[in-house]
Design a protein around this motif. Sequence first.
Motif, PDB file in Angstrom:
ATOM      1  N   ALA A  69       0.876  -1.098  -0.158  1.00  0.00           N
ATOM      2  CA  ALA A  69       0.045  -0.037  -0.194  1.00  0.00           C
ATOM      3  C   ALA A  69       0.762   1.399  -0.031  1.00  0.00           C
ATOM      4  O   ALA A  69       0.358   2.518  -0.514  1.00  0.00           O
ATOM      5  N   SER A  95       0.060  -5.590   3.258  1.00  0.00           N
ATOM      6  CA  SER A  95       0.243  -4.579   3.773  1.00  0.00           C
ATOM      7  C   SER A  95      -0.172  -4.243   4.829  1.00  0.00           C
ATOM      8  O   SER A  95      -1.464  -4.990   5.208  1.00  0.00           O
ATOM      9  N   THR A  96      -0.036  -3.352   5.596  1.00  0.00           N
ATOM     10  CA  THR A  96      -0.992  -2.567   6.713  1.00  0.00           C
ATOM     11  C   THR A  96      -1.609  -1.759   5.924  1.00  0.00           C
ATOM     12  O   THR A  96      -1.351  -1.192   5.012  1.00  0.00           O
ATOM     13  N   ALA A  97      -2.743  -1.193   6.708  1.00  0.00           N
ATOM     14  CA  ALA A  97      -3.605  -0.314   5.982  1.00  0.00           C
ATOM     15  C   ALA A  97      -2.970   1.165   5.644  1.00  0.00           C
ATOM     16  O   ALA A  97      -1.914   1.379   6.293  1.00  0.00           O
ATOM     17  N   LYS A  98      -3.208   1.661   4.580  1.00  0.00           N
ATOM     18  CA  LYS A  98      -2.760   3.140   4.403  1.00  0.00           C
ATOM     19  C   LYS A  98      -3.751   4.154   3.613  1.00  0.00           C
ATOM     20  O   LYS A  98      -3.325   4.852   2.985  1.00  0.00           O
ATOM     21  N   GLY A  99      -5.064   3.769   4.064  1.00  0.00           N
ATOM     22  CA  GLY A  99      -6.008   4.450   3.667  1.00  0.00           C
ATOM     23  C   GLY A  99      -6.570   4.131   2.059  1.00  0.00           C
ATOM     24  O   GLY A  99      -6.185   3.208   1.781  1.00  0.00           O
ATOM     25  N   TYR A 105      -4.801  -1.016  -2.598  1.00  0.00           N
ATOM     26  CA  TYR A 105      -6.271  -0.990  -2.377  1.00  0.00           C
ATOM     27  C   TYR A 105      -7.120  -1.146  -3.290  1.00  0.00           C
ATOM     28  O   TYR A 105      -8.098  -2.043  -3.218  1.00  0.00           O
ATOM     29  N   GLN A 109      -9.859  -4.360  -3.442  1.00  0.00           N
ATOM     30  CA  GLN A 109     -10.993  -4.456  -3.566  1.00  0.00           C
ATOM     31  C   GLN A 109     -11.625  -5.086  -4.674  1.00  0.00           C
ATOM     32  O   GLN A 109     -12.661  -5.731  -4.650  1.00  0.00           O
ATOM     33  N   PHE A 123      -7.661 -11.164   4.757  1.00  0.00           N
ATOM     34  CA  PHE A 123      -7.650  -9.963   5.661  1.00  0.00           C
ATOM     35  C   PHE A 123      -7.485 -10.377   6.972  1.00  0.00           C
ATOM     36  O   PHE A 123      -8.487 -11.465   7.329  1.00  0.00           O
ATOM     37  N   TRP A 126      -6.830  -6.429  13.352  1.00  0.00           N
ATOM     38  CA  TRP A 126      -5.904  -6.367  14.326  1.00  0.00           C
ATOM     39  C   TRP A 126      -6.570  -6.993  15.622  1.00  0.00           C
ATOM     40  O   TRP A 126      -5.608  -7.431  16.431  1.00  0.00           O
ATOM     41  N   GLN A 176      -7.114   5.329   9.090  1.00  0.00           N
ATOM     42  CA  GLN A 176      -6.563   5.038   7.856  1.00  0.00           C
ATOM     43  C   GLN A 176      -5.461   3.785   8.375  1.00  0.00           C
ATOM     44  O   GLN A 176      -5.303   2.722   7.721  1.00  0.00           O
ATOM     45  N   GLU A 177      -5.279   3.775   9.420  1.00  0.00           N
ATOM     46  CA  GLU A 177      -4.012   2.781  10.152  1.00  0.00           C
ATOM     47  C   GLU A 177      -4.791   1.668  10.549  1.00  0.00           C
ATOM     48  O   GLU A 177      -4.196   0.694  10.760  1.00  0.00           O
TER      49      GLU A 177
END
Length: 177
Positions: A69, A95-99, A105, A109, A123, A126, A176-177
């Motif tokens: 991401a 990846s970790t989230a990044k918005g 992304y 999707q 997915f 956390w 986003q995180e």
Amino acid sequence: DADSTERLFHIIKRFYDHLPEGSRPRTSAASRREFIWPDLDCTFFLGTAGSQDFGRSATVNNVLLSEAASYVNGEEIVSGLLQAVPREGNVFAESTAKGVGGWFYDEFQAAHIRHDSAFAARFHGWHEHAEYRSPVPAGWTPTPEEQDLAAAVGLTPEQLVWRREKQRELRELFPQE
């Protein structure tokens, strides 16, 4: 970036160095970004996402796109790199989230929502990890929002406390995180 790539390589080197003596393949070359194991007819190498042509003109049997991401030009990087992977090869993009937005992304999707991707979406939230918990302070009570979230996802008070700590730490970046 180069620093992240070097940190990843140190993890691999540490793993290799700690293999039992009889399980550690002979190395004919080892540099800051590459291992060559001639007895296995195998090469392991790391490159940065900042290199637009990484993987081109090679055959790459197994690819890990780490923190995908964060790739600035992810679509361009991946379009060339994926052409180097044979049909029986493996590609993992994590990846970790990044918005919202970007190649990772969009591809997630496509895989998760539309089922229109070469990738299978996985997915891991956390809340599935035991280390994301904090002690519950005396007198702590969950907010109505936290109560709803706990009921919907099955969160414990320790997880809600950890989540609240992260909200305080990250502020507006928390979603986003």
